[in-house]
Design a protein around this motif. Structure first.
Motif, short mmCIF file in Angstrom:
data_model
loop_
_atom_site.label_atom_id
_atom_site.label_comp_id
_atom_site.label_asym_id
_atom_site.label_seq_id
_atom_site.Cartn_x
_atom_site.Cartn_y
_atom_site.Cartn_z
N ILE A 159 0.86 -1.18 0.00
CA ILE A 159 0.00 0.00 0.00
C ILE A 159 0.90 1.24 0.00
O ILE A 159 1.73 1.40 0.89
CB ILE A 159 -0.91 0.00 1.25
CG1 ILE A 159 -1.72 -1.30 1.32
CG2 ILE A 159 -1.80 1.23 1.27
CD1 ILE A 159 -2.62 -1.55 0.14
N ALA A 160 0.74 2.10 -1.01
CA ALA A 160 1.62 3.27 -1.10
C ALA A 160 0.97 4.37 -1.91
O ALA A 160 0.01 4.14 -2.63
CB ALA A 160 2.94 2.86 -1.76
N GLU A 161 1.53 5.56 -1.77
CA GLU A 161 1.11 6.70 -2.59
C GLU A 161 2.32 7.18 -3.36
O GLU A 161 2.76 8.31 -3.22
CB GLU A 161 0.56 7.83 -1.70
CG GLU A 161 -0.71 7.47 -0.96
CD GLU A 161 -1.29 8.63 -0.16
OE1 GLU A 161 -0.81 9.77 -0.33
OE2 GLU A 161 -2.22 8.42 0.63
N GLU A 162 2.90 6.28 -4.15
CA GLU A 162 4.10 6.65 -4.91
C GLU A 162 4.30 5.67 -6.06
O GLU A 162 3.53 4.71 -6.20
CB GLU A 162 5.33 6.62 -3.99
CG GLU A 162 5.59 5.26 -3.37
CD GLU A 162 6.85 5.22 -2.52
OE1 GLU A 162 7.94 5.47 -3.07
OE2 GLU A 162 6.75 4.92 -1.31
N ARG A 163 5.34 5.93 -6.87
CA ARG A 163 5.68 5.00 -7.94
C ARG A 163 6.09 3.65 -7.34
O ARG A 163 6.82 3.63 -6.36
CB ARG A 163 6.85 5.57 -8.74
CG ARG A 163 7.32 4.64 -9.86
CD ARG A 163 8.74 4.91 -10.27
NE ARG A 163 8.90 6.23 -10.84
CZ ARG A 163 10.07 6.68 -11.32
NH1 ARG A 163 11.13 5.90 -11.33
NH2 ARG A 163 10.17 7.90 -11.81
N PRO A 164 5.63 2.53 -7.92
CA PRO A 164 6.06 1.22 -7.38
C PRO A 164 7.58 1.10 -7.34
O PRO A 164 8.25 1.46 -8.30
CB PRO A 164 5.46 0.22 -8.37
CG PRO A 164 4.31 0.94 -8.98
CD PRO A 164 4.69 2.38 -9.03
N ARG A 165 8.09 0.60 -6.21
CA ARG A 165 9.54 0.42 -6.08
C ARG A 165 9.88 -0.97 -6.62
O ARG A 165 9.88 -1.96 -5.88
CB ARG A 165 9.97 0.54 -4.63
CG ARG A 165 9.65 1.90 -4.02
CD ARG A 165 10.32 2.03 -2.67
NE ARG A 165 9.68 3.04 -1.85
CZ ARG A 165 9.93 3.21 -0.56
NH1 ARG A 165 10.80 2.42 0.06
NH2 ARG A 165 9.33 4.16 0.13
N SER A 172 2.41 -7.34 -5.56
CA SER A 172 1.91 -6.26 -6.42
C SER A 172 1.79 -5.00 -5.57
O SER A 172 2.09 -5.02 -4.38
CB SER A 172 0.57 -6.64 -7.02
OG SER A 172 -0.36 -6.85 -5.97
N THR A 173 1.33 -3.92 -6.19
CA THR A 173 1.25 -2.66 -5.44
C THR A 173 -0.14 -2.05 -5.60
O THR A 173 -0.91 -2.45 -6.46
CB THR A 173 2.29 -1.64 -5.99
OG1 THR A 173 1.98 -1.40 -7.35
CG2 THR A 173 3.68 -2.17 -5.87
N ALA A 174 -0.41 -1.09 -4.73
CA ALA A 174 -1.65 -0.32 -4.81
C ALA A 174 -1.25 1.13 -5.01
O ALA A 174 -0.09 1.49 -4.82
CB ALA A 174 -2.44 -0.48 -3.53
N PHE A 175 -2.23 1.95 -5.37
CA PHE A 175 -1.93 3.38 -5.50
C PHE A 175 -3.13 4.18 -5.01
O PHE A 175 -4.27 3.89 -5.36
CB PHE A 175 -1.64 3.74 -6.96
CG PHE A 175 -1.60 5.23 -7.20
CD1 PHE A 175 -0.64 6.01 -6.57
CD2 PHE A 175 -2.55 5.85 -8.00
CE1 PHE A 175 -0.61 7.39 -6.76
CE2 PHE A 175 -2.52 7.23 -8.20
CZ PHE A 175 -1.56 8.00 -7.58
N GLY A 176 -2.85 5.13 -4.13
CA GLY A 176 -3.89 6.05 -3.67
C GLY A 176 -3.30 7.43 -3.56
O GLY A 176 -2.09 7.61 -3.71
N SER A 177 -4.15 8.42 -3.29
CA SER A 177 -3.65 9.79 -3.16
C SER A 177 -4.52 10.50 -2.14
O SER A 177 -5.44 9.90 -1.56
CB SER A 177 -3.70 10.50 -4.50
OG SER A 177 -5.05 10.69 -4.87
#
Length: 1603
Positions: A1313-1319, A1341-1346
């Protein structure tokens, strides 16, 4: 002005355009008045008509007297007294002023150049260094300053002599200038006029006077040799008639346009003591009180100057990026002579008694002159230790040959056979053993390979010696007993296996171990043939050591040629100071000496260090006829000559100067003559020569006749030399180089000069090129390396048309030079020391000479300086490394470095890239004490040089950056035709998740135990429904560090706890509906219960991370700020936290008396609220979500009940969450998607959540992974910081975890869970590391929120796997997206940020025009979804910002839909994968935060890309962060190694950012680990870091301000 009378209308159009552009630059202040006049004059120079100058009065007297003999007599008494005093003082001080490097002319030039800068002095920010960082290096190994440290090679920088003869004033002699003018008048009429005019300040010469010119102290052109070839002289002089002052004074190509001089302080202008009172404003107008920002302002002021060459137009689209090519200056001097004709040496005479092979000569002298001395060796005190006679030499060599052939190995097995290679390992102090070994090998017909004695495993270049031994196939080494005892051993007593060396057998050659041959055994001595006789080692520019094979016939022929050239006679005595294992020391002192029965006196390096005058004493004692020395030895003798007055050098007929080809040797030769002429030294005795390992002796000056005039010198323009042409320096005496000839070509040799680069094309007569030789007396090949051999030993020169001039192969000598009048050879440098910078050639020795002419040199040791170039961003960059004296202060060092920059800039028109000072005795040394250049360069590039002072100047010397981009209007605008989903022929970049449907079927609801969505829009209703329908269903399990469930909550328990809290709020808090209540809890179930309690009471919960008890000062103010901003009416918390809030420690940070009501929820009475609040509408606010963004902004967003319900439903559908499912959550539950998953999703979907507080991982690293295995969890959510924690902490423990039974094969999805480009690198590392534990590579995998939408993407259980694409970084900087193949240069891997959630639509929009973009563009991600936040929570209601971010519309296309702006840049790509509906899948790629992008040079950079490059630069960089400050790029790096690595990082960081991102770093800050602030989500807080840096709060280890 110089352009008076020029008709501008008659000028060509391009010249008129350039003049107009110049006027514009002047009016706009982009160029100084002086620079303007200089450029204008240069442009108009070709079109000015000069009045013809009358020829100078012709005087038919004889040619000028040679300078060498004029003025060489003893100096006047007063000046000699002064010199004597100075010499004594110098010697007493240990040689602080080192005259062998001195040239008064050059020193004056440097001082004049530096004086120019004094007028426009500008403060340069001095680097900031933490005091504790540098402990002086141990000094046990220190050698005395400047004497013993002087290197074997270090005379590469002879300073021209301190004692120049004055020009003759005899009226009967012509001035040298008249002579030049007479020889050059044919080709250049207005030469001098145009040359002075080009500087923009000349007056027309008077009609009847010869023009005044700079008079060099020597005849400025070459005077023919006393006995020249009569045919050559006229033609050569005519060929040189073009070498006129016309081109000499033309400024170097980029000089006029260069406003790039680094104007550095000459005084002490440091800012170390500056107080914080100097106030400056930030870009936002906020005053900053900081010494750091003052320094940055200084740096900016220093960099504000007209840029160097004008940059041509740069493309603005994503086509292939090109490097800015420097524009050619029309005034660049070009060669104009005719093509050179090969120069022939005199024929090699045939002498009847010359032996058929060198061994035959030894046999002859051994038999007939057995008592004749062959070699005298000295002990450490300089006294004769033993004398080896020719008889002894012969008998011992025969014994060794017999032993090698017959006594090694068993009787039946012969270890050595003819042609095998054998290493000779003998110290410099034992020439006798070496001679015996060398001749013994020749007699046994094995090939000797002399090498240096290895002293340790870490010797400079030791592994390269191993490469030499390997390429030559050496398996056996001969050495002496003493030497063998001194070699490093293993604990078992065996010789250590040196790095890179083949396995070696060691054989001792002392006499007592040799076997006397039987009487009938005689060594076989065949006539010399082309088989290799010996192999001489040679280190090339890169440090590779190769073996030059010399054939038997070449060895013999070379001895014959040297005998003829030097007129050797039988029985003469030769004093040899050089290394006898190679080069001149071997050729003269071992081989030619034996051929002519010469008595050699060998003076080892150790003796010279102890007694520098020892070789002169040996000449005096032995009445030696010849001496073989280097300039270093001349200098050392001068330093010590006062100690002994009764010495005579009258016997010397030839003083061979082995490094006389070095242009800076002139001064040493002159100064030595000046001192020792009174001791009988004759001027004609000094014989410089030019040699190379491949071509052997190239040229040598023959011993002159007494009283004969000496050859003249050439005073050349350094500017001309940098362009590869010969121009006599008459104008700018600051940039002159005086060179002496090295005599004529060797007998029997043929010589050409060819261009050093590309095909071997013959040069013109006035062009500098590489000397190539055809002779029987040269090397034949690099042994064992046939590929490299061909390019060096089999060169066939070609003419201008590329046609070979013959079939004779030549050998490249590696020397750069030209042929002067009378076929004299002049050498101006070596290929190895050549630095090709911006199309110009600079000689490393010349740069060292200039650096050492900068006074005062109390900062560095003169003999320990290395100059080399490194390739960075498509050009070579000059680096100077010197050893700093231990007593030099920081300020002195910095001042000296800054003055060296100015001097090199002024004299060579070359920008220095890096100047580094290292502690004394830390540079790698060669065996004879010189600096090992290639190892130094290697240490510099790998970051292990450990400098104590460094100055980088990339702004000054990097001139080939592409032109900054001018922003172009984007292709898609309101006028574009829009058809369906196409804009201007491109697909609109948009994507959507699946529909967020509604379940109508009540039977299905009951069957699935779901709550009916149609009936309940609120989570409170959902919780009540679950408490009634399934009261004992377990919703939450909280684990501690041991993996034990410390707290659980079923549906009914959670409902009851929420009721208790709701009742308490209504009773104690007297809180009104809709007021804000702060929840202050550690991660756990109390937090969840309090949240629902607030909803039950009708108040708005505000979740806040509790302060850290150990760090209240840093964390409590944030808590206070959120409480104040949210105007909270009450705080719900635990007893522990309540005590902390009211403690004395808290009072130190905030005002604890003004807290709102604090309710402790630990022991509340069991009460139920009178009623559970139900909001009148779903648009009412459910809770506030506060978070600190990466840019340091605290933002709170309002989340409505409808948004909560829609978001939970969306996640439920995407992840297929049901009441029978279990998920594990290892996240901080305070904001964003982490809070939603921790507190809300389980109540909505009914699944069981296993809660793992991330801080528990500090006690037990494997807690999270063990839990996944123990509970067989299929879906888990974590943060990047948790993943990084596991990767770094458990990476080496996978076997241990496997043994404990940890198995991750159950995990189906692990979402970050992150608010950035996937690392990408981190997720890949995690997948790879734990693959052994059964983790599927597809799981992570990753998530994206803002802020505006807490969850835009989340990788679900269905749909395609996340895809990775590679995009071109150059295009990305232009906001374009161009896909490339994996591994393409400048490619950046990006991973899809998860699947777009149901009900979510995204579109990519130009942030400036707000129009939709095509899918090949990078733009801002806008989102439309039922779970968008309702707006920012602000006190003063900034409606403008609200409308702009939450309810904004496209400028065209679909003007009705309301979108929210995420503030992140990204793009959408249609992939080949299919989604659940069977359509092609649209993937969303997040590139970075719009607020954090760096706008530099008109391009858009993302900090994370630069940081990734920086972190790869050196193993000691733990973490890094970048930001900009007033257009300077600042890089902050955490150092995880030792503090002595700190300064190593500065050049590496600068290099990598320049190479990979085409940006120049302005400031490099090295800090301790943990200084870069990181938020709870693991994201860097770059703006906090920037503020701390500018407020000088970082306590950095080192701050470097790049110039």
């Amino acid at each position: 002005m110089a352009d008076r009378g020029v008709d501008s209308s008659a000028l060509p159009k391009e010249v008129r355009d350039q003049l107009a552009e110049l006027d514009l630059e002047l009016s706009e202040g982009d160029i100084t008045q002086k620079g303007y006049e200089k450029k204008r004059t240069k442009l108009l120079a070709p079109y000015i008509i000069h009045p013809p100058a009358e020829p100078p009065p012709r005087n038919d007297a004889q040619p000028p007297a040679p300078s060498s003999s004029s003025g060489r007599g003893p100096p006047s008494s007063s000046s000699s007294r002064y010199r004597e005093r100075r010499s004594r003082r110098t010697h007493r001080n240990g040689g602080t002023r080192d005259d062998r490097y001195r040239s008064d002319v050059h020193s004056e030039a440097v001082q004049a150049a530096l004086a120019k800068h004094k007028e426009e002095k500008m403060a340069l920010p001095m680097p900031t260094k933490r005091r504790s960082a540098y402990v002086p290096s141990p000094m046990e190994t220190r050698t005395p300053p400047d004497s013993s440290s002087a290197s074997e090679e270090e005379m590469s920088v002879r300073r021209q002599s301190a004692v120049f003869p004055a020009p003759s004033h005899n009226p009967s002699l012509q001035s040298p200038d008249c002579w030049i003018n007479r020889t050059t008048r044919g080709s250049s009429t207005s030469s001098s006029a145009s040359s002075t005019m080009s500087h923009g300040e000349a007056k027309p010469p008077s009609q009847n006077q010869p023009q005044p010119q700079y008079k060099p102290p020597y005849p400025a052109l070459y005077k023919p040799h006393p006995q020249p070839d009569p045919h050559a002289t006229t033609s050569d002089l005519m060929a040189y008639s073009r070498i006129a002052p016309q081109e000499t004074s033309a400024p170097p190509p980029d000089a006029p346009a260069r406003g790039r001089r680094v104007d550095l302080p000459c005084g002490n202008n440091t800012v170390r003591g500056m107080s914080g009172s100097s106030v400056m404003e930030t870009a936002d107008g906020v005053p900053v009180s900081s010494r750091v920002s003052t320094k940055i302002q200084q740096l900016l002021n220093t960099l504000k100057r007209p840029k160097r060459p004008p940059l041509s137009d740069f493309f603005t689209d994503d086509s292939e990026e090109i490097v800015e090519a420097p524009q050619l200056d029309p005034n660049t001097p070009k060669p104009e002579g005719r093509q050179i004709i090969p120069v022939k040496g005199e024929p090699l005479g045939v002498v009847s008694n010359w032996p058929p092979a060198l061994q035959a000569a030894l046999a002859r002298w051994g038999a007939t002159q057995g008592k004749s001395p062959a070699l005298t060796a000295l002990d450490i005190t300089g006294k004769a230790m033993y004398t080896l006679t020719y008889g002894k030499l012969w008998s011992r060599s025969v014994k060794l040959a017999y032993t090698l052939l017959n006594k090694l190995g068993t009787k039946n097995e012969q270890i050595l056979k003819a042609g095998d290679r054998v290493a000779l390992v003998y110290p410099n102090s034992d020439p006798g053993m070496f001679w015996v070994a060398f001749y013994g090998c020749l007699l046994a017909e094995v090939i000797p390979v002399p090498i240096e004695v290895p002293l340790s495993r870490k010797d400079a270049g030791i592994s390269q010696v191993g490469f030499l031994l390997g390429s030559c196939g050496v398996g056996l080494a001969l050495t002496s007993e003493i030497c063998l005892k001194g070699l490093p051993k293993t604990p078992t007593g065996e010789i250590m296996q040196f790095k890179g060396w083949p396995r070696m057998k060691w054989v001792i050659t002392d006499s007592k171990y040799l076997t006397k041959p039987s009487k009938d055994w005689q060594p076989h001595i065949p006539t010399a043939n082309t088989d290799p006789a010996y192999i001489e080692y040679k280190a090339n520019k890169e440090g590779t050591v190769v073996g030059v094979a010399v054939s038997k016939v070449a060895m013999l022929t070379h001895c014959q040629a040297l005998t003829q050239a030097c007129s050797y006679c039988e029985g003469e005595t030769l004093v040899n100071v050089l290394d006898f294992k190679k080069d001149m020391g071997l050729w003269h002192g071992v081989l030619t000496a034996v051929m002519n029965r010469i008595h050699t006196v060998s003076v080892p390096y150790a003796v010279m260090k102890a007694c520098p005058l020892s070789w002169v004493q040996r000449v005096h004692v032995h009445k030696a006829r010849l001496a073989l020395v280097k300039c270093r030895d001349l200098h050392w003798a001068m330093m010590a000559h006062r100690e002994q007055r009764d010495i005579s050098l009258v016997s010397l007929r030839m003083l061979i100067v082995a490094d006389g080809a070095n242009p800076w040797s002139v001064s040493s030769c002159d100064a030595f003559l000046n001192v020792f002429q009174s001791h009988g030294l004759k001027p004609e005795v000094i014989c410089p020569c030019a040699t190379s390992p491949e071509a052997m002796t190239v040229a040598i000056r023959r011993p002159g006749l007494p009283g004969a005039p000496l050859p003249a010198r050439a005073v050349l323009s350094l500017g001309g030399l940098s362009h590869g042409v010969i121009r006599v320096n008459t104008e700018d005496k600051n940039s002159a180089l005086t060179v002496q000839d090295v005599g004529h070509v060797m007998p029997g040799a043929l010589m050409c000069i060819v261009k050093p680069d590309g095909p071997p094309q013959l040069c013109k007569t006035d062009e500098i090129g590489e000397i190539i030789i055809n002779s029987r007396a040269g090397g034949t090949m690099y042994y064992g390396l046939p590929g490299v051999t061909k390019n060096t030993f089999e060169v066939i020169p070609v003419n201008a048309n590329g046609v070979p001039i013959g079939e004779i192969p030549f050998v490249r000598s590696g020397l750069l030079g030209f042929v002067g009048p009378g076929s004299l050879i002049f050498v101006v440098g070596k290929i190895e020391g050549l630095l090709q910078v911006s199309g110009r050639r600079h000689n490393a020795d010349d740069l060292v000479a200039t650096a050492l002419a900068v006074e005062p040199v109390k900062t560095v040791y003169r003999g320990r300086i290395a100059v080399f170039s490194v390739t960075v961003f498509y050009d070579e960059r000059v680096v100077i490394v010197a050893e700093q004296r231990p007593d030099a202060s920081e300020e002195d060092s910095f001042q000296w470095m800054s003055r060296v920059l100015q001097a090199i800039d002024s004299i060579h028109q070359a920008g220095l890239y890096c100047l580094a000072l290292v502690p004394a005795n830390t540079l790698p040394k060669t065996p004879l004490g010189g600096i090992h250049i290639s190892d130094t360069k290697q240490f510099f590039l790998e970051g292990s040089l450990h400098p104590c002072n460094i100055l980088m100047c990339p702004h000054t010397c990097v001139t080939n950056l592409p032109k900054p981009r001018q922003k172009q209007p984007v292709g898609v605008g309101p006028a574009s035709v829009m058809v369906g989903n196409l804009v201007a022929g491109k697909r609109i970049a948009q994507a959507a998740g699946r529909e967020l449907g509604v379940i109508e079927d009540q039977d299905l609801v009951r069957k699935l135990c779901m709550w009916p969505t149609v009936m309940h829009q609120y989570l409170t209703e959902a919780l009540q429904w679950r408490a009634q329908t399934d009261p004992d269903h377990l919703l939450f399990v909280l684990l501690n560090a041991k993996g034990v469930a410390v707290s659980t909550a079923t549906c009914v328990q959670l409902h009851k706890r929420a009721e208790k809290i709701g009742a308490a709020l209504m009773e104690k808090g007297s809180i009104n509906t809709g007021e804000n209540v702060v929840l202050l809890y550690p991660p756990g179930i109390d937090l969840i219960a309090s949240f629902y309690g607030c909803l039950y009471a009708g108040v708005v919960p505000v979740n806040v991370r509790p302060p850290h008890p150990q760090n209240l000062a840093a964390t409590l103010p944030t808590v206070r700020m959120i409480i104040d901003v949210s105007k909270a009416a009450c705080i719900l918390t635990t007893q522990n936290l309540m005590r902390i809030l009211r403690s004395k420690e808290a009072a130190a940070s905030v005002n604890i008396k003004t807290w709102p009501t604090i309710i402790d929820t630990d022991d509340l009475p069991r009460r139920r609220p009178p009623q559970i609040y139900k909001p009148p509408t779903a648009e009412m606010i459910a809770y506030l979500d506060f978070s600190v963004s990466t840019t340091g902004m605290l933002t709170g967003v309002k989340i409505s009940h409808a948004a909560v319900s829609a978001l939970c439903r969306s996640i439920k559908l995407q992840c297929e969450l049901y009441s029978s499912r279990q998920i594990a959550i290892c996240l901080d539950p305070y904001c964003g998607l982490g809070f939603v998953l921790w507190c809300l999703a389980s109540v909505y979907s009914g699944h069981q959540s296993i809660l793992i507080p991330p801080f528990e991982l500090e006690s037990c690293l494997s807690l999270w992974l063990s839990t996944l295995s123990q509970y067989r969890v299929r879906d888990t959510f974590c943060s990047y910081s948790v993943m990084e924690f596991c990767t770094k902490g458990l990476g080496m423990q996978t076997e241990l975890l496997k043994a404990r039974g940890v198995n991750l094969s159950c995990v189906r999805s692990c979402v970050v869970i992150a608010e950035e480009r996937p690392r990408l690198s981190l997720t890949h590392s995690f997948s790879k590391l734990f693959k052994d534990l059964g983790l599927s590579t597809r799981a992570v995998s990753t998530a994206f929120g803002s802020r505006v939408n807490l969850a835009v993407c989340l990788q679900g259980t269905t749909g395609p796997d996340p895809c990775t694409v590679y995009v071109d970084m150059k295009s990305l900087r232009h906001d374009r997206v161009r896909l490339v193949e994996r591994g393409a240069p400048q490619s950046l891997p990006l991973m899809e940020s998860g699947k777009i959630l149901p009900g979510v639509r995204v579109i990519i929009v130009n942030p400036e025009t707000r129009g939709p973009l095509g899918d090949s563009h990078l733009g801002e991600i806008w989102v439309n979804s039922p779970h968008n936040a309702s707006g920012y929570y602000t006190i003063y209601g900034e409606e403008g910002l609200q409308a702009d971010h939450f309810n904004t519309k496209l400028s065209f296309g679909d003007p009705h839909t309301l979108w929210a702006r995420t503030g992140y840049l990204g793009f959408v790509k249609r992939t080949e994968l299919l989604d659940a509906s069977g359509d092609r899948h649209d993937a969303l790629f997040v590139v970075g935060s719009l607020d954090e992008t760096l706008e530099l040079r008109g391009l858009r950079y993302h900090p994370t890309d630069i940081e990734t490059s920086v972190s790869r630069a050196h193993r000691s960089i733990a973490e890094s962060a970048v930001f900009t400050w007033t257009n300077l790029l600042v890089v902050v790096s955490e150092l995880c190694g030792s503090e002595q690595d700190a300064l190593d990082l500065v050049p590496l960081i600068t290099n990598v950012v320049l190479e990979e991102h085409h940006l120049i770093v302005g400031v490099v800050v090295i800090v301790d680990p943990g200084v870069i602030p990181i938020n709870s989500r693991g994201e860097k807080q770059r703006m906090h870091l920037r503020d701390s840096f500018l407020a000088d709060q970082l306590d950095p280890i080192y701050v470097a301000y790049n110039m």
